[in-house]
Write an enzyme that holds these catalytic residues in place. Structure first.
Site, PDB file in Angstrom:
ATOM      1  N   GLU A   1     104.922  96.593   7.816  1.00 51.48           N
ATOM      2  CA  GLU A   1     104.503  95.660   6.763  1.00 51.48           C
ATOM      3  C   GLU A   1     105.676  95.335   5.826  1.00 51.48           C
ATOM      4  O   GLU A   1     105.894  94.176   5.462  1.00 51.48           O
ATOM      5  CB  GLU A   1     103.313  96.271   6.005  1.00 51.48           C
ATOM      6  CG  GLU A   1     102.855  95.541   4.757  1.00 51.48           C
ATOM      7  CD  GLU A   1     102.387  94.120   4.982  1.00 51.48           C
ATOM      8  OE1 GLU A   1     102.249  93.695   6.126  1.00 51.48           O
ATOM      9  OE2 GLU A   1     102.192  93.414   3.974  1.00 51.48           O
TER      10      GLU A   1
ATOM     11  N   LYS B   1      99.367  79.405   4.871  1.00 51.68           N
ATOM     12  CA  LYS B   1      98.501  80.516   4.455  1.00 51.68           C
ATOM     13  C   LYS B   1      97.462  80.834   5.525  1.00 51.68           C
ATOM     14  O   LYS B   1      97.208  81.989   5.817  1.00 51.68           O
ATOM     15  CB  LYS B   1      97.826  80.152   3.120  1.00 51.68           C
ATOM     16  CG  LYS B   1      96.973  81.257   2.540  1.00 51.68           C
ATOM     17  CD  LYS B   1      97.807  82.450   2.092  1.00 51.68           C
ATOM     18  CE  LYS B   1      96.978  83.613   1.610  1.00 51.68           C
ATOM     19  NZ  LYS B   1      97.747  84.881   1.633  1.00 51.68           N
TER      20      LYS B   1
ATOM     21  N   ASN C   1      81.318  84.729 -13.986  1.00 51.63           N
ATOM     22  CA  ASN C   1      82.382  85.251 -13.129  1.00 51.63           C
ATOM     23  C   ASN C   1      82.189  86.762 -13.087  1.00 51.63           C
ATOM     24  O   ASN C   1      82.115  87.397 -14.130  1.00 51.63           O
ATOM     25  CB  ASN C   1      83.746  84.891 -13.746  1.00 51.63           C
ATOM     26  CG  ASN C   1      84.897  85.656 -13.109  1.00 51.63           C
ATOM     27  OD1 ASN C   1      84.825  86.020 -11.949  1.00 51.63           O
ATOM     28  ND2 ASN C   1      85.937  85.897 -13.884  1.00 51.63           N
ATOM     29  N   GLY C   2      82.075  87.323 -11.878  1.00 54.37           N
ATOM     30  CA  GLY C   2      81.867  88.768 -11.753  1.00 54.37           C
ATOM     31  C   GLY C   2      80.806  89.059 -10.723  1.00 54.37           C
ATOM     32  O   GLY C   2      80.429  88.181  -9.934  1.00 54.37           O
TER      33      GLY C   2
ATOM     34  N   CYS D   1      86.009  83.891 -10.041  1.00 58.44           N
ATOM     35  CA  CYS D   1      85.639  82.484 -10.239  1.00 58.44           C
ATOM     36  C   CYS D   1      86.303  82.034 -11.530  1.00 58.44           C
ATOM     37  O   CYS D   1      86.858  82.855 -12.266  1.00 58.44           O
ATOM     38  CB  CYS D   1      84.137  82.333 -10.426  1.00 58.44           C
ATOM     39  SG  CYS D   1      83.171  82.950  -9.054  1.00 58.44           S
TER      40      CYS D   1
ATOM     41  N   TRP E   1      84.187  81.162  -6.373  1.00 54.18           N
ATOM     42  CA  TRP E   1      84.704  81.927  -5.235  1.00 54.18           C
ATOM     43  C   TRP E   1      83.539  82.813  -4.835  1.00 54.18           C
ATOM     44  O   TRP E   1      83.205  83.776  -5.518  1.00 54.18           O
ATOM     45  CB  TRP E   1      85.909  82.746  -5.685  1.00 54.18           C
ATOM     46  CG  TRP E   1      86.438  83.661  -4.632  1.00 54.18           C
ATOM     47  CD1 TRP E   1      86.256  85.011  -4.522  1.00 54.18           C
ATOM     48  CD2 TRP E   1      87.275  83.304  -3.529  1.00 54.18           C
ATOM     49  NE1 TRP E   1      86.910  85.496  -3.427  1.00 54.18           N
ATOM     50  CE2 TRP E   1      87.541  84.483  -2.798  1.00 54.18           C
ATOM     51  CE3 TRP E   1      87.812  82.102  -3.080  1.00 54.18           C
ATOM     52  CZ2 TRP E   1      88.340  84.490  -1.648  1.00 54.18           C
ATOM     53  CZ3 TRP E   1      88.607  82.116  -1.938  1.00 54.18           C
ATOM     54  CH2 TRP E   1      88.868  83.302  -1.242  1.00 54.18           C
TER      55      TRP E   1
ATOM     56  N   LYS F   1     107.212  91.522   5.380  1.00 54.21           N
ATOM     57  CA  LYS F   1     107.281  90.835   4.085  1.00 54.21           C
ATOM     58  C   LYS F   1     108.711  90.369   3.804  1.00 54.21           C
ATOM     59  O   LYS F   1     108.926  89.268   3.310  1.00 54.21           O
ATOM     60  CB  LYS F   1     106.829  91.761   2.939  1.00 54.21           C
ATOM     61  CG  LYS F   1     105.345  91.862   2.777  1.00 54.21           C
ATOM     62  CD  LYS F   1     104.740  90.572   2.306  1.00 54.21           C
ATOM     63  CE  LYS F   1     103.285  90.412   2.614  1.00 54.21           C
ATOM     64  NZ  LYS F   1     102.662  90.829   3.812  1.00 54.21           N
TER      65      LYS F   1
ATOM     66  N   GLU G   1     109.576  87.418   6.039  1.00 54.61           N
ATOM     67  CA  GLU G   1     108.758  86.250   5.735  1.00 54.61           C
ATOM     68  C   GLU G   1     109.220  85.505   4.483  1.00 54.61           C
ATOM     69  O   GLU G   1     109.261  84.278   4.472  1.00 54.61           O
ATOM     70  CB  GLU G   1     107.325  86.764   5.548  1.00 54.61           C
ATOM     71  CG  GLU G   1     106.280  85.770   5.267  1.00 54.61           C
ATOM     72  CD  GLU G   1     104.896  86.436   5.128  1.00 54.61           C
ATOM     73  OE1 GLU G   1     103.916  85.737   5.273  1.00 54.61           O
ATOM     74  OE2 GLU G   1     104.809  87.657   4.843  1.00 54.61           O
TER      75      GLU G   1
ATOM     76  N   HIS H   1     116.085 106.694  20.136  1.00 54.42           N
ATOM     77  CA  HIS H   1     115.909 106.069  21.447  1.00 54.42           C
ATOM     78  C   HIS H   1     116.476 104.657  21.476  1.00 54.42           C
ATOM     79  O   HIS H   1     116.089 103.849  22.323  1.00 54.42           O
ATOM     80  CB  HIS H   1     114.422 106.086  21.825  1.00 54.42           C
ATOM     81  CG  HIS H   1     113.879 107.467  21.879  1.00 54.42           C
ATOM     82  ND1 HIS H   1     114.087 108.307  22.957  1.00 54.42           N
ATOM     83  CD2 HIS H   1     113.210 108.199  20.957  1.00 54.42           C
ATOM     84  CE1 HIS H   1     113.529 109.486  22.704  1.00 54.42           C
ATOM     85  NE2 HIS H   1     113.000 109.446  21.485  1.00 54.42           N
TER      86      HIS H   1
ATOM     87  N   ARG I   1      91.431  80.301  -9.012  1.00 56.39           N
ATOM     88  CA  ARG I   1      90.532  81.448  -9.062  1.00 56.39           C
ATOM     89  C   ARG I   1      89.356  81.319  -8.080  1.00 56.39           C
ATOM     90  O   ARG I   1      88.555  82.241  -7.930  1.00 56.39           O
ATOM     91  CB  ARG I   1      89.959  81.599 -10.474  1.00 56.39           C
ATOM     92  CG  ARG I   1      91.008  81.801 -11.539  1.00 56.39           C
ATOM     93  CD  ARG I   1      90.366  81.905 -12.898  1.00 56.39           C
ATOM     94  NE  ARG I   1      89.518  83.073 -12.986  1.00 56.39           N
ATOM     95  CZ  ARG I   1      89.929  84.305 -13.274  1.00 56.39           C
ATOM     96  NH1 ARG I   1      91.206  84.516 -13.517  1.00 56.39           N
ATOM     97  NH2 ARG I   1      89.096  85.313 -13.314  1.00 56.39           N
TER      98      ARG I   1
HETATM   99  O1  M6R Z   1      93.978  85.194   7.122  1.00 58.10           O
HETATM  100  P1  M6R Z   1      94.448  86.251   8.056  1.00 58.10           P
HETATM  101  O2  M6R Z   1      94.364  87.629   7.488  1.00 58.10           O
HETATM  102  O3  M6R Z   1      93.733  86.195   9.390  1.00 58.10           O
HETATM  103  O4  M6R Z   1      95.957  85.929   8.330  1.00 58.10           O
HETATM  104  C1  M6R Z   1      96.711  86.693   9.223  1.00 58.10           C
HETATM  105  C2  M6R Z   1      98.194  86.421   9.087  1.00 58.10           C
HETATM  106  O5  M6R Z   1      98.473  85.075   9.330  1.00 58.10           O
HETATM  107  C3  M6R Z   1      98.729  86.819   7.712  1.00 58.10           C
HETATM  108  O6  M6R Z   1      98.450  88.153   7.407  1.00 58.10           O
HETATM  109  C4  M6R Z   1     100.253  86.603   7.640  1.00 58.10           C
HETATM  110  O7  M6R Z   1     100.887  87.513   8.503  1.00 58.10           O
HETATM  111  C5  M6R Z   1     100.751  86.739   6.214  1.00 58.10           C
HETATM  112  N1  M6R Z   1     101.548  85.609   5.869  1.00 58.10           N
HETATM  113  C6  M6R Z   1     101.580  87.962   5.991  1.00 58.10           C
HETATM  114  O8  M6R Z   1     102.021  88.079   4.670  1.00 58.10           O
END
Ligand code: M6R
Length: 610
Positions: free
Chosen positions: A483, A605, A98-99, A2, A74, A487, A490, A506, A27
């Protein structure tokens, strides 16, 4: 996580508090509030929603005061609502916090028996009541607070005001950040420097156990544990306001990567007993006998959270020996899944608002599964609709690329697997204690893992202008290869693929030539020899190899000079450590390619549409 702010001086405190809260909104942003002193009375204004909602609420009143504290929340305990928003109040005492107070439940029950009345679901409210209890016995605000602190277990940064001592703000810190801003005849407290950078660049950074007593005449700092005055010097902040907002980091993504030791500590804090080898099941809303009955687990998620689900399958099947199925949420909902009796569905979602994940969650419940969500946002739709919740406490994740949310999801899955293993009797006390002991060391190991930053930067410089990139992993680290590739795609827009290394022959091996960088995850586990052979296959076809391995493993040395060494941990926690260099590599390649790291093109996001 927070944000807290406080002001005492000659200006009108209200706009100073609002400005500070806006700078701290990264935050937390589910509710907010301020308190101030007007006509010798404490006033409190709070609302759920963002700072702009708080601004709208107070606009008409034209409030004026020269002292006040504020908070942007938060949620960790209690859903986001006006009653749960800070400041919390008990008579003339107001507190922003906060905590997490781990023992708040016991404290609250004890205080209720003494006649204290609580109006929120938060852990924070016990702090006000404890301070009030001691003030009523004649203690000054600082002494009452010092006595109250003796009861608290957990982490806190708090700001306190008392109607009876109108020219004073107290600030105390333990394991949550708190800084004091020193202006000309005016003083500030804040969770982070940007909150007051507009007014002053002079600051005191409080250490654990320190209490700042701030009056209109100046600041005195005490060490509450040693009961002595600390001779504390202010430092000059040289950051620009934009840098300061990101804690000195260039992007939120980098800041969030470096926040992981703290995020993991917060996620595990208060969640298990090492002595009993036991995970606290309170939050899951599941008893051990219910856990024991599950004979099938589904894990469902999207994107990076789906990668966490894949790792979860390895953890649960290996530790608990019950079958797990992993689905991408958008596939699960349309594939007519067969849900047997005694089936648990684990939904994983940072935001708790991903449309496909919510649809899969609803479908699983309709078909009779019990649903538990591993979620970062308190009060989100996924959390509200689930039968049980495991909140990750990573704090708000602002960068679109998920980093700290991912590693705290893996941490949650690890804890849950241990709980399930206990219920099913597949890990004895000693084994569970060993697993939990390793978890206790994880924040420190993640801290050490971050030392790879410079080595990763060098590799990013070498490879940032490539067209394609391959990531290879095996077993529990195969999802980490996926992963790493996600990244890179993305945020740097480089085409990348993650493969189980054994699959190379394969098909994908046809792609290898001297333009193709290949990153191999080579932990020192049972499949090390296999991955070494896969690395040889790449090398002999001219591919450029990067290896991520553990300290002390010299077996990769002959395959490539580009090696990133990570601290060793147990099999189940390796994915957390190994994801760190991969996230950093994607970050630096994207920066070198001048991409918009925190807001990559075409992405959002929270994906709240199908
Ligand atoms: O909020 P969520 O964890 O459900 O979101 C899932 C994906 O949209 C999210 O992980 C997305 O793949 C990210 N941008 C990856 O870095």
């Amino acid at each position: 996580m927070c944000g807290i702010i406080g002001y005492i001086g000659k200006r009108n405190a209200i706009p100073v508090l609002i400005h500070g809260l806006k700078r701290l909104e990264y935050r937390g942003y589910d509710s907010a509030g301020i308190s101030f002193l007007k006509d010798s009375k404490i006033g409190v204004r709070r609302c759920s929603g963002k700072i702009k909602d708080l601004e709208t609420l107070i606009k008409k009143e034209k409030l004026k005061s020269t002292i006040g504290i504020g908070h942007t929340r938060w949620a960790t305990h209690g859903r986001p609502s006006e009653e749960n928003a800070h400041p919390h109040r008990a008579d003339g005492i107001v507190v922003v916090h906060n905590g997490i107070i781990e023992n708040y439940f016991e404290l609250r029950e004890g205080l209720k028996k003494r006649g204290h009345v609580f109006t929120s679901e938060t852990d924070t409210e016990v702090i006000c009541h404890l301070i009030l209890r001691y003030s009523k016995s004649g203690y000054s605000l600082e002494d009452a607070t010092r006595e109250a602190l003796k009861h608290l277990e957990g982490a806190y940064a708090i700001g306190v005001m008392n109607e009876a001592e109108p020219d004073k703000i107290l600030a105390v810190k333990k394991d949550s950040p708190l800084v004091v801003g020193i202006g000309d005849g005016e003083f500030f407290i804040a969770s982070d420097i940007p909150a007051f950078l507009k007014y002053t660049r002079d600051a005191m950074i409080l250490e654990n156990g320190e209490m700042a007593i701030i009056t209109r005449n100046g600041v005195t700092v005490h060490d509450v544990r040693k009961n002595e005055t600390v001779n504390k010097k202010a430092i000059q902040i040289t950051w620009s306001p934009a840098m300061a907002e990101k804690g000195g980091f260039r992007h939120f993504m980098l800041k969030e990567i470096f926040e992981q030791p703290r995020a993991i500590s917060d996620t595990i804090r208060g969640r298990f007993s090492l002595e009993k080898g036991e995970v606290n099941l309170k939050e899951f809303s599941l008893t051990e006998s219910q856990l024991k009955k599950f004979n099938k687990v589904f894990l469902v998620a999207c994107g990076t959270s789906w990668h966490a689900a894949l790792v979860g399958k390895y953890m649960i099947e290996d530790m608990v020996r019950i079958p797990c199925e992993v689905d991408i949420a958008s596939e699960f909902r349309y594939r007519k899944p067969i849900i047997p009796e005694h089936c648990l569905m684990i939904v994983i979602t940072q935001s708790g608002e991903t449309a496909d994940t919510l649809a899969a969650q609803r479908e699983a419940r309709r078909l009779g599964a019990r649903v538990m969500t591993i979620c970062n946002v308190v009060g989100s739709t996924s959390a509200r609709e689930a039968d049980g919740i495991f909140y990750t406490h990573s704090g708000p994740e602002i960068g679109v690329a998920s980093t700290k949310a991912f590693t705290t999801q893996l941490t949650a899955l690890y804890l849950f697997s241990i709980a399930l293993a206990k219920a099913k009797g597949t890990r004895n006390l000693k084994e569970r204690q060993g697993l939990l002991n390793e978890l206790l060391q994880l924040p420190e190991k993640v801290e050490k893992a971050l030392y790879c930053h410079d080595a990763v930067k060098r590799m990013a410089k070498k490879y940032y202008d490539v067209r394609d990139f391959l990531y290879l992993g095996r077993g529990i680290n195969y999802p980490i290869a996926l992963e790493g590739a996600l990244k890179l795609k993305e945020i740097s827009y480089i085409h990348a693929e993650g493969y189980p290394a054994g699959e190379m022959k394969h098909g994908p091996i046809a792609l290898i030539d001297n333009n193709m960088p290949v990153l191999a995850l080579a932990p020192d586990d049972t499949v090390l020899e296999k991955i070494l052979s896969n690395m040889e296959e790449v090398k002999s076809r001219g591919g450029k190899l990067i290896a991520v391995t553990v300290e002390g493993n010299t077996k990769v040395n002959s395959r490539t000079p580009d090696i990133i060494f990570m601290p060793g941990t147990n099999y189940y926690l390796t994915p957390i450590i190994f994801s760190i260099p991969l996230h950093l590599l994607a970050y630096h390649m994207a920066v070198l390619r001048k991409c918009n790291v925190d807001q990559p093109r075409n992405l959002a996001k929270s994906v709240t549409v199908e």
